[in-house]
Design an enzyme around this catalytic site. Structure first.
Site, PDB file in Angstrom:
ATOM      1  N   SER A  59       0.841  -1.204   0.000  1.00 48.69           N
ATOM      2  CA  SER A  59       0.000   0.000   0.000  1.00 48.69           C
ATOM      3  C   SER A  59       0.873   1.251   0.000  1.00 48.69           C
ATOM      4  CB  SER A  59      -0.903   0.014   1.236  1.00 48.69           C
ATOM      5  OG  SER A  59      -1.427   1.312   1.416  1.00 48.69           O
ATOM      6  N   HIS A  84      -0.785  -1.284  -4.303  1.00 49.44           N
ATOM      7  CA  HIS A  84      -2.130  -0.933  -3.837  1.00 49.44           C
ATOM      8  C   HIS A  84      -2.210   0.587  -3.698  1.00 49.44           C
ATOM      9  CE1 HIS A  84      -5.825  -1.955  -1.539  1.00 49.44           C
ATOM     10  NE2 HIS A  84      -5.529  -0.895  -0.802  1.00 49.44           N
ATOM     11  N   ASP A 127      -4.343   3.656  -2.587  1.00 52.97           N
ATOM     12  CA  ASP A 127      -5.496   4.011  -1.753  1.00 52.97           C
ATOM     13  C   ASP A 127      -6.031   5.376  -2.155  1.00 52.97           C
ATOM     14  OD1 ASP A 127      -5.967   1.837   0.119  1.00 52.97           O
ATOM     15  OD2 ASP A 127      -3.924   2.241   0.821  1.00 52.97           O
ATOM     16  N   MET A 183      -8.697   8.220  -1.756  1.00 51.77           N
ATOM     17  CA  MET A 183      -9.635   8.730  -0.740  1.00 51.77           C
ATOM     18  C   MET A 183     -10.054  10.154  -1.086  1.00 51.77           C
ATOM     19  SD  MET A 183      -7.829   7.400   2.736  1.00 51.77           S
ATOM     20  CE  MET A 183      -7.019   5.789   2.832  1.00 51.77           C
ATOM     21  N   HIS A 224      -7.828   1.160  -5.038  1.00 55.49           N
ATOM     22  CA  HIS A 224      -8.846   0.915  -4.017  1.00 55.49           C
ATOM     23  C   HIS A 224      -9.617   2.222  -3.858  1.00 55.49           C
ATOM     24  CE1 HIS A 224      -9.650   0.038   0.547  1.00 55.49           C
ATOM     25  NE2 HIS A 224     -10.756   0.147  -0.149  1.00 55.49           N
ATOM     26  N   MET A 232     -12.004  -5.466   4.306  1.00 56.65           N
ATOM     27  CA  MET A 232     -11.321  -4.458   5.115  1.00 56.65           C
ATOM     28  C   MET A 232     -11.215  -4.949   6.552  1.00 56.65           C
ATOM     29  SD  MET A 232     -10.482  -2.196   3.007  1.00 56.65           S
ATOM     30  CE  MET A 232      -9.708  -1.119   4.230  1.00 56.65           C
TER      31      MET A 232
END
Ligand code: DX5
Ligand code: ZN
Length: 247
Positions: free
Chosen positions: A20, A45, A47, A49, A78, A171
């Site tokens: 990540s 990965h 992330d 947001m 993601h 998660m």
């Protein structure tokens, strides 16, 4: 320990490690991507947001495209954002191979998390048709759709989509930040899914030397790791250790 009758008829899936980037050094992403490759990581990965679905803002398609430019590893986006359908094409254009869709964007939110600033977002009923529509869009572009589920959303909402889903990501923290404590409720979800689904099951949040073996025993085969991997002084050993876990 076998996660159900499936292991008798299905060989253990190979464990894949996904790093990540949230815990990487953003001033030297290219070097950190190279380090991931050298350590034997299979996936990156990303992330994503938006400050609405989760209380934090991170990366968008521009940075994802930069990541794509500097690695041959599989890139998974993601999406922890409201209205993910508006951004699917953007992330695929940016080079993502896997698009993670939070199921909580496809159903009526629980009363306690309906307003801005109320987290985590959770649902009790999934709008299967809407969710499958976006999975189909991703598949039509030759990419993998991944169903992502938050700790507080009941795993049964996935019942209607497992047959079609490319993969599932459970998660094990409430999304928003790296470095949080692992929530064991994720293990029950993984056992439930593994008894019904033969594809990749990932786990995301609080993965380390103590929690990863439990996740693999439960049936997970993709381990997302942020702080544990990037803060280690022996990253290659971290990856080796995680990859040799077995159910
Ligand atoms: C949490 C993110 C995770 C997180 C993982 O919202 O989706 O991917 O960055 O970080 P660690 O492994 O530190 O929990
Ligand atoms: Zn994540």
């Amino acid at each position: 320990m076998c996660p159900g009758f499936l292991c008798k008829i299905m060989p253990m899936k190979k464990i894949e490690i996904s790093a990540s980037l949230l815990s990487a050094d953003f001033g030297r992403i290219a070097e950190d991507l190279k380090l991931c490759e050298d350590c034997g990581v299979e996936r990156i990965h990303v992330d994503v947001m938006d400050g609405h679905f989760v209380p934090n803002i991170t990366i968008g398609p521009v940075v994802t495209a930069a990541v794509r430019k500097h690695t041959k590893l599989s890139v998974e986006a993601h999406l922890m954002i409201e209205h993910p359908w508006d951004y699917i094409d953007g992330f695929i254009d940016a080079g993502a191979d896997i698009i993670g869709l939070q199921v909580e964007c496809y159903g009526e939110r629980r009363l306690a998390c309906r307003s801005y600033g109320q987290y985590p977002k959770e649902i009790d009923v999934l709008d299967t048709a809407l969710f499958m529509r976006d999975c189909a869009r991703i598949k039509a572009r030759g990419k993998e759709a991944c169903a992502v589920i938050n700790p507080g959303t009941p795993v049964e909402v996935l019942d209607g989509v497992l047959a079609q889903a490319g993969s599932v990501l459970v998660m094990s923290v409430n999304p928003g930040f790296s470095g949080q404590k692992f929530m064991p409720v994720a293990l029950d979800k993984i056992r439930y899914i593994r008894a019904r689904f033969q594809g990749d099951i990932g786990i995301d949040g609080g993965i380390n030397a103590q929690t990863a073996p439990q996740a693999v025993k439960a049936g997970a085969n993709v381990l997302i790791t942020g702080s544990y991997f990037f803060s280690s002084s022996s990253r290659q050993l971290v990856v080796q250790g995680l990859k040799t876990l077995s159910a």
